[in-house]
Write an enzyme that holds these catalytic residues in place. Sequence first.
Site, PDB file in Angstrom:
ATOM      1  N   CYS A  99       1.524  13.786   3.232  1.00 24.94           N
ATOM      2  CA  CYS A  99       0.424  14.444   2.530  1.00 24.94           C
ATOM      3  C   CYS A  99      -0.400  13.404   2.279  1.00 24.94           C
ATOM      4  O   CYS A  99      -0.539  12.164   1.976  1.00 24.94           O
ATOM      5  CB  CYS A  99       0.991  15.020   1.158  1.00 24.94           C
ATOM      6  N   GLU A 100      -1.903  13.882   2.233  1.00 34.47           N
ATOM      7  CA  GLU A 100      -2.885  13.088   2.195  1.00 34.47           C
ATOM      8  C   GLU A 100      -3.337  12.502   0.631  1.00 34.47           C
ATOM      9  O   GLU A 100      -4.016  11.464   0.134  1.00 34.47           O
ATOM     10  CB  GLU A 100      -4.460  13.508   2.570  1.00 34.47           C
ATOM     11  N   HIS A 101      -2.400  13.170  -0.362  1.00 35.44           N
ATOM     12  CA  HIS A 101      -2.610  12.551  -1.629  1.00 35.44           C
ATOM     13  C   HIS A 101      -1.905  11.434  -1.992  1.00 35.44           C
ATOM     14  O   HIS A 101      -2.004  10.605  -2.785  1.00 35.44           O
ATOM     15  CB  HIS A 101      -2.116  13.854  -2.843  1.00 35.44           C
ATOM     16  N   HIS A 102      -0.309  11.589  -1.615  1.00 35.33           N
ATOM     17  CA  HIS A 102       0.447  10.604  -1.853  1.00 35.33           C
ATOM     18  C   HIS A 102       1.142   9.671  -0.554  1.00 35.33           C
ATOM     19  O   HIS A 102       1.802   9.097  -1.053  1.00 35.33           O
ATOM     20  CB  HIS A 102       1.862  11.027  -2.706  1.00 35.33           C
ATOM     21  N   GLN A 140      -1.196  20.790   3.559  1.00 38.07           N
ATOM     22  CA  GLN A 140      -0.484  21.716   4.437  1.00 38.07           C
ATOM     23  C   GLN A 140      -1.457  23.131   4.930  1.00 38.07           C
ATOM     24  O   GLN A 140      -1.260  23.517   5.952  1.00 38.07           O
ATOM     25  CB  GLN A 140       0.935  22.445   3.957  1.00 38.07           C
ATOM     26  N   HIS A 168       7.559  19.246   0.379  1.00 38.83           N
ATOM     27  CA  HIS A 168       6.673  18.311   0.175  1.00 38.83           C
ATOM     28  C   HIS A 168       7.412  16.951  -0.819  1.00 38.83           C
ATOM     29  O   HIS A 168       7.805  17.500  -1.944  1.00 38.83           O
ATOM     30  CB  HIS A 168       5.515  18.700  -0.611  1.00 38.83           C
ATOM     31  N   CYS A 170       6.298  14.801  -2.213  1.00 31.85           N
ATOM     32  CA  CYS A 170       5.600  14.107  -3.320  1.00 31.85           C
ATOM     33  C   CYS A 170       5.835  15.135  -4.458  1.00 31.85           C
ATOM     34  O   CYS A 170       5.723  14.684  -5.752  1.00 31.85           O
ATOM     35  CB  CYS A 170       4.033  14.109  -3.011  1.00 31.85           C
TER      36      CYS A 170
HETATM   37 ZN   LIG Z   1       1.321  14.854  -2.239  1.00 32.67          ZN
END
Ligand SMILES: [Zn+2]
Length: 219
Positions: A99-102, A140, A168, A170
């Site tokens: 995931c590009e956030h975490h 996603q 996910h 995260c």
């Molecule tokens: Zn994430």
Amino acid sequence: MDTMVNTKRARGKSGAPAQPVRPTREQAEEAVRTLIRWAGDDPNREGLLATPSRVVRAYEEWFAGYKDNPREYLKRTFQETGGYDEVVVLRDIRFESFCEHHMAPIIGRVHIGYLPRNRVVGISKLARLVEVYARRLQIQEKLTAEIATCLDEVLKPYGVAIVAEATHQCMTTRGVHKAGVTMVTSRMLGVFRDHAETRHEFLSAIGMRGAIHVANGAG
Ligand SMILES: [Zn+2]
């Protein structure tokens, strides 16, 4: 008869994000040492000495998708349908992404359906298409849309249907700690968006009939 289309490899065009200046391997390994210190450990203790180089090598594998342009790849590998005009479904293509956030793992499956107009691609090519997009930092929803758009633009079928299901990490290993939650995303284009019957045929094939409602084409 197989028809192969040769196209020159286009870099930095659609499909392959333009590369910002890449740090050296040394710099990347130093960044890992910084994160180890940030976690509270000592990158110079024996067990961690080789970790930065291992992590950097793992990154080369996990993020290998930045090197490939799936559009160019698919353009080179399609075949004539030979008159086949039914929906093609490939289900349960496993993928691993981040995931590009975490930068935490996203692990799941993608189901692909399309109704060929005059071009089909082999199973391994579709699996490879998923892999190229998965081996990048992702969300996603974007992964699902990118696979659909790429197939739609290159094969120009009557329609494309993509459903992705994934967990996910995260969400499961931090934050809300919701183990067992699966996120489902879909993208329906062409006949799969416009004709409920065709869409249901696909959803039945992947065992999700009735599970997905398409209101506006965004799935
Ligand atoms: Zn994430």
